[in-house]
Design a protein around this motif. Structure first.
Motif, PDB file in Angstrom:
ATOM      1  N   ASP A   5       0.844  -1.205   0.000  1.00 49.19           N
ATOM      2  CA  ASP A   5       0.000   0.000   0.000  1.00 49.19           C
ATOM      3  C   ASP A   5       0.874   1.248   0.000  1.00 49.19           C
ATOM      4  O   ASP A   5       0.611   2.214  -0.727  1.00 49.19           O
ATOM      5  CB  ASP A   5      -0.902   0.037   1.242  1.00 49.19           C
ATOM      6  N   PHE A   6       1.883   1.215   0.844  1.00 50.58           N
ATOM      7  CA  PHE A   6       2.783   2.359   0.978  1.00 50.58           C
ATOM      8  C   PHE A   6       3.482   2.646  -0.349  1.00 50.58           C
ATOM      9  O   PHE A   6       3.595   3.811  -0.767  1.00 50.58           O
ATOM     10  CB  PHE A   6       3.798   2.086   2.086  1.00 50.58           C
ATOM     11  N   HIS A   7       3.951   1.622  -1.007  1.00 47.94           N
ATOM     12  CA  HIS A   7       4.643   1.796  -2.287  1.00 47.94           C
ATOM     13  C   HIS A   7       3.724   2.475  -3.311  1.00 47.94           C
ATOM     14  O   HIS A   7       4.128   3.439  -3.985  1.00 47.94           O
ATOM     15  CB  HIS A   7       5.116   0.440  -2.827  1.00 47.94           C
ATOM     16  N   SER A   8       2.493   2.012  -3.401  1.00 43.42           N
ATOM     17  CA  SER A   8       1.535   2.608  -4.338  1.00 43.42           C
ATOM     18  C   SER A   8       1.257   4.068  -3.985  1.00 43.42           C
ATOM     19  O   SER A   8       1.188   4.938  -4.863  1.00 43.42           O
ATOM     20  CB  SER A   8       0.223   1.815  -4.338  1.00 43.42           C
ATOM     21  N   SER A   9       1.110   4.339  -2.692  1.00 43.27           N
ATOM     22  CA  SER A   9       0.834   5.706  -2.250  1.00 43.27           C
ATOM     23  C   SER A   9       2.007   6.635  -2.517  1.00 43.27           C
ATOM     24  O   SER A   9       1.815   7.815  -2.852  1.00 43.27           O
ATOM     25  CB  SER A   9       0.478   5.720  -0.759  1.00 43.27           C
ATOM     26  N   VAL A  10       3.215   6.126  -2.352  1.00 44.49           N
ATOM     27  CA  VAL A  10       4.415   6.930  -2.626  1.00 44.49           C
ATOM     28  C   VAL A  10       4.480   7.295  -4.107  1.00 44.49           C
ATOM     29  O   VAL A  10       4.739   8.453  -4.475  1.00 44.49           O
ATOM     30  CB  VAL A  10       5.688   6.184  -2.185  1.00 44.49           C
ATOM     31  N   LEU A  11       4.250   6.326  -4.978  1.00 43.82           N
ATOM     32  CA  LEU A  11       4.287   6.598  -6.416  1.00 43.82           C
ATOM     33  C   LEU A  11       3.240   7.649  -6.799  1.00 43.82           C
ATOM     34  O   LEU A  11       3.538   8.606  -7.537  1.00 43.82           O
ATOM     35  CB  LEU A  11       4.034   5.308  -7.210  1.00 43.82           C
ATOM     36  N   LYS A  12       2.031   7.492  -6.284  1.00 40.20           N
ATOM     37  CA  LYS A  12       0.964   8.442  -6.594  1.00 40.20           C
ATOM     38  C   LYS A  12       1.247   9.808  -5.975  1.00 40.20           C
ATOM     39  O   LYS A  12       1.055  10.850  -6.611  1.00 40.20           O
ATOM     40  CB  LYS A  12      -0.373   7.907  -6.083  1.00 40.20           C
ATOM     41  N   GLY A  13       1.728   9.791  -4.726  1.00 39.01           N
ATOM     42  CA  GLY A  13       1.978  11.042  -4.024  1.00 39.01           C
ATOM     43  C   GLY A  13       3.054  11.885  -4.691  1.00 39.01           C
ATOM     44  O   GLY A  13       2.889  13.095  -4.858  1.00 39.01           O
ATOM     45  N   ILE A  14       4.143  11.264  -5.077  1.00 40.69           N
ATOM     46  CA  ILE A  14       5.220  11.998  -5.737  1.00 40.69           C
ATOM     47  C   ILE A  14       4.762  12.524  -7.093  1.00 40.69           C
ATOM     48  O   ILE A  14       5.082  13.656  -7.484  1.00 40.69           O
ATOM     49  CB  ILE A  14       6.469  11.099  -5.883  1.00 40.69           C
ATOM     50  N   GLU A  15       3.974  11.732  -7.807  1.00 38.75           N
ATOM     51  CA  GLU A  15       3.452  12.178  -9.102  1.00 38.75           C
ATOM     52  C   GLU A  15       2.543  13.394  -8.934  1.00 38.75           C
ATOM     53  O   GLU A  15       2.670  14.387  -9.667  1.00 38.75           O
ATOM     54  CB  GLU A  15       2.676  11.039  -9.773  1.00 38.75           C
ATOM     55  N   LEU A  16       1.637  13.348  -7.951  1.00 37.61           N
ATOM     56  CA  LEU A  16       0.744  14.475  -7.700  1.00 37.61           C
ATOM     57  C   LEU A  16       1.517  15.720  -7.276  1.00 37.61           C
ATOM     58  O   LEU A  16       1.213  16.842  -7.703  1.00 37.61           O
ATOM     59  CB  LEU A  16      -0.278  14.109  -6.624  1.00 37.61           C
ATOM     60  N   PHE A  17       2.509  15.517  -6.436  1.00 38.14           N
ATOM     61  CA  PHE A  17       3.306  16.642  -5.935  1.00 38.14           C
ATOM     62  C   PHE A  17       4.091  17.298  -7.070  1.00 38.14           C
ATOM     63  O   PHE A  17       4.106  18.527  -7.206  1.00 38.14           O
ATOM     64  CB  PHE A  17       4.245  16.144  -4.838  1.00 38.14           C
ATOM     65  N   ASN A  18       4.730  16.487  -7.903  1.00 39.45           N
ATOM     66  CA  ASN A  18       5.501  17.034  -9.018  1.00 39.45           C
ATOM     67  C   ASN A  18       4.604  17.723 -10.040  1.00 39.45           C
ATOM     68  O   ASN A  18       4.986  18.741 -10.631  1.00 39.45           O
ATOM     69  CB  ASN A  18       6.320  15.928  -9.686  1.00 39.45           C
ATOM     70  N   THR A  19       3.413  17.183 -10.252  1.00 37.22           N
ATOM     71  CA  THR A  19       2.457  17.820 -11.162  1.00 37.22           C
ATOM     72  C   THR A  19       2.051  19.192 -10.637  1.00 37.22           C
ATOM     73  O   THR A  19       1.964  20.171 -11.387  1.00 37.22           O
ATOM     74  CB  THR A  19       1.202  16.939 -11.337  1.00 37.22           C
ATOM     75  N   CYS A  20       1.832  19.269  -9.317  1.00 43.79           N
ATOM     76  CA  CYS A  20       1.478  20.552  -8.697  1.00 43.79           C
ATOM     77  C   CYS A  20       2.599  21.569  -8.894  1.00 43.79           C
ATOM     78  O   CYS A  20       2.346  22.740  -9.204  1.00 43.79           O
ATOM     79  CB  CYS A  20       1.187  20.351  -7.208  1.00 43.79           C
ATOM     80  N   LEU A  21       3.845  21.136  -8.759  1.00 39.37           N
ATOM     81  CA  LEU A  21       4.988  22.049  -8.864  1.00 39.37           C
ATOM     82  C   LEU A  21       5.166  22.610 -10.265  1.00 39.37           C
ATOM     83  O   LEU A  21       5.822  23.644 -10.444  1.00 39.37           O
ATOM     84  CB  LEU A  21       6.265  21.335  -8.425  1.00 39.37           C
ATOM     85  N   THR A  22       4.610  21.950 -11.260  1.00 37.32           N
ATOM     86  CA  THR A  22       4.719  22.492 -12.625  1.00 37.32           C
ATOM     87  C   THR A  22       3.856  23.739 -12.802  1.00 37.32           C
ATOM     88  O   THR A  22       4.101  24.536 -13.714  1.00 37.32           O
ATOM     89  CB  THR A  22       4.299  21.436 -13.669  1.00 37.32           C
ATOM     90  N   ASN A  23       2.851  23.916 -11.938  1.00 40.92           N
ATOM     91  CA  ASN A  23       1.932  25.046 -12.077  1.00 40.92           C
ATOM     92  C   ASN A  23       1.947  26.001 -10.889  1.00 40.92           C
ATOM     93  O   ASN A  23       1.480  27.134 -11.016  1.00 40.92           O
ATOM     94  CB  ASN A  23       0.494  24.529 -12.260  1.00 40.92           C
ATOM     95  N   CYS A  24       2.468  25.538  -9.753  1.00 47.46           N
ATOM     96  CA  CYS A  24       2.378  26.334  -8.521  1.00 47.46           C
ATOM     97  C   CYS A  24       3.728  26.374  -7.809  1.00 47.46           C
ATOM     98  O   CYS A  24       4.624  25.571  -8.085  1.00 47.46           O
ATOM     99  CB  CYS A  24       1.332  25.746  -7.573  1.00 47.46           C
ATOM    100  N   SER A  25       3.845  27.291  -6.845  1.00 47.28           N
ATOM    101  CA  SER A  25       5.048  27.364  -6.021  1.00 47.28           C
ATOM    102  C   SER A  25       5.065  26.203  -5.032  1.00 47.28           C
ATOM    103  O   SER A  25       4.036  25.567  -4.761  1.00 47.28           O
ATOM    104  CB  SER A  25       5.093  28.687  -5.257  1.00 47.28           C
TER     105      SER A  25
END
Length: 400
Positions: free
Chosen positions: A232-252
């Motif tokens: 579960d943790f592995h899946s959440s880490v992959l999704k979490g990092i993807e969401l975070f990096n996507t946010c950084l492309t548009n926001c501070s």
């Protein structure tokens, strides 16, 4: 006879004599508080603390059926303000073995949950918002108020102190839009927990315990029931990092840290391990000399040295060697049982996270001017899973 050496009396009388930082943000009082009922702490007058008490205390005059009465109230002398799943419960427990240091009446006798949660109604009974007055009631004023007389018999004084350990205060600012001085329509807050702590207690001692961020994240994930297994943790880490990096492309970075919808979608307390950005928020408000920062790994490796450093930082007397030996031999105060049952994270997850945290750790090490916070000594630790006790008994019965 108390088993400690009392500090010099002049060390007790520091209240009101420290240089204060200037306000970094301007605001007017009264503020616009009509949109919510969160207490407007920045517009409250600061208490004037008693000069003959080491701990910040004052007398409050209240009305009773017998007339006016003076009641002693206290705030904490120190605050272990981070980070969750880094050993703060154990550290606070051992600190309070010192005869001058008292615990409080909060959860586990260490947590008030006031600054980040309960003053906004989170996790409080009936979602009622706690007040600063109620916060002060957590601290043992009646015990602190038992004064002594100095050797010359000229002055009553108290050298007892108290504190609290609320590790969410370092990073959890989910309620920032409810703060009267923040614009709820803005993407970023101007005022956060450190501003309010400083307004109330400009001289508070701040203790920060930091654990290797990947291991801390895994413990936090299991403890908070974000998921239940290493997979579960592995899946959440992959999704979490993807969401975070996507946010950084548009926001501070700051916007991404404080976006409530992102933290809900992520289902992973990732931001709590991005230590440097949260530490900068606190360093913007408090001078560096009011902080003592420790690594969890160093605390466990040499507990005696760490405690002596903390006693010195808090300005309390030394303890005798037998008291120290008893303190360090006490059993560990809190263990995340589900982590013992599930075993370590997957090696693949470890590799992803250590790479992800490399740059944030570099920035943290630069801020602290200490390369230990690169955690180059941290390695993946394989640990066999431990069956719960009930399952252990059943397993042993089946073997016989």
């Amino acid at each position: 006879m108390r088993e400690h050496h009392a500090p010099a009396l002049e060390n007790l009388f520091l209240h009101g004599h420290r240089r204060l930082f200037e306000d970094f943000q301007s605001y007017s009082c009264p503020s616009n508080i009509s949109r919510n009922d969160t207490e407007d702490i920045l517009c409250m007058e600061r208490e004037e603390f008693l000069k003959n008490f080491k701990n910040p205390c004052w007398f409050k005059v209240i009305n009773t059926t017998m007339g006016l009465k003076r009641v002693l109230r206290c705030f904490p002398f120190f605050h272990i303000f981070g980070v969750c799943k880094s050993g703060t419960t154990d550290l606070f427990f051992r600190l309070t073995q010192h005869p001058q240091i008292l615990n409080n009446t909060g959860i586990l006798n260490k947590e008030t949950q006031f600054w980040s949660w309960k003053r906004f109604g989170q996790d409080s009974l009936g979602h009622r918002k706690l007040t600063l007055e109620e916060f002060s009631s957590f601290f043992r004023a009646s015990e602190i108020g038992k004064t002594k007389i100095d050797l010359q018999g000229r002055m009553h004084y108290s050298d007892l102190i108290t504190g609290h350990a609320d590790p969410m205060d370092f990073w959890d600012h989910n309620h920032w839009r409810e703060i009267p001085q923040n614009d709820p329509n803005s993407s970023e807050p101007k005022f956060l927990t450190p501003h309010f702590v400083r307004h109330v207690q400009p001289n508070i001692k701040l203790i920060l315990l930091l654990r290797e961020p990947a291991e801390r994240l895994y413990s936090h994930y299991l403890h908070g029931y974000y998921g239940h297994t290493p997979e579960d943790f592995h899946s959440s880490v992959l999704k979490g990092i993807e969401l975070f990096n996507t946010c950084l492309t548009n926001c501070s970075l700051k916007t991404c840290l404080y976006k409530s919808d992102l933290s809900k979608d992520m289902k992973l307390p990732l931001s709590a391990s991005l230590y440097y950005i949260h530490l900068l928020e606190w360093l913007d408000v408090f001078p560096r000399e009011q902080f003592l920062v420790l690594r969890t790994e160093d605390y466990h490796k040499d507990m005696k040295y760490s405690l002596f450093r903390l006693f010195s930082f808090l300005g309390v007397g030394d303890v005798y060697s037998d008291v120290m030996e008893r303190t360090i031999k006490l059993p560990h105060k809190y263990v995340t049982k589900i982590k013992l049952e599930q075993g370590p994270m997957l090696i693949e997850t470890w590799n992803i996270l250590t790479e992800f945290f490399k740059e944030p750790n570099r920035k943290l090490a630069a801020i602290l001017n200490d390369e230990r916070y690169l955690w180059k000594d941290a390695t993946f630790k394989f640990r066999a899973k431990q069956l719960p006790k009930t399952k252990q008994k059943r397993h042993q019965h089946l073997q016989h």
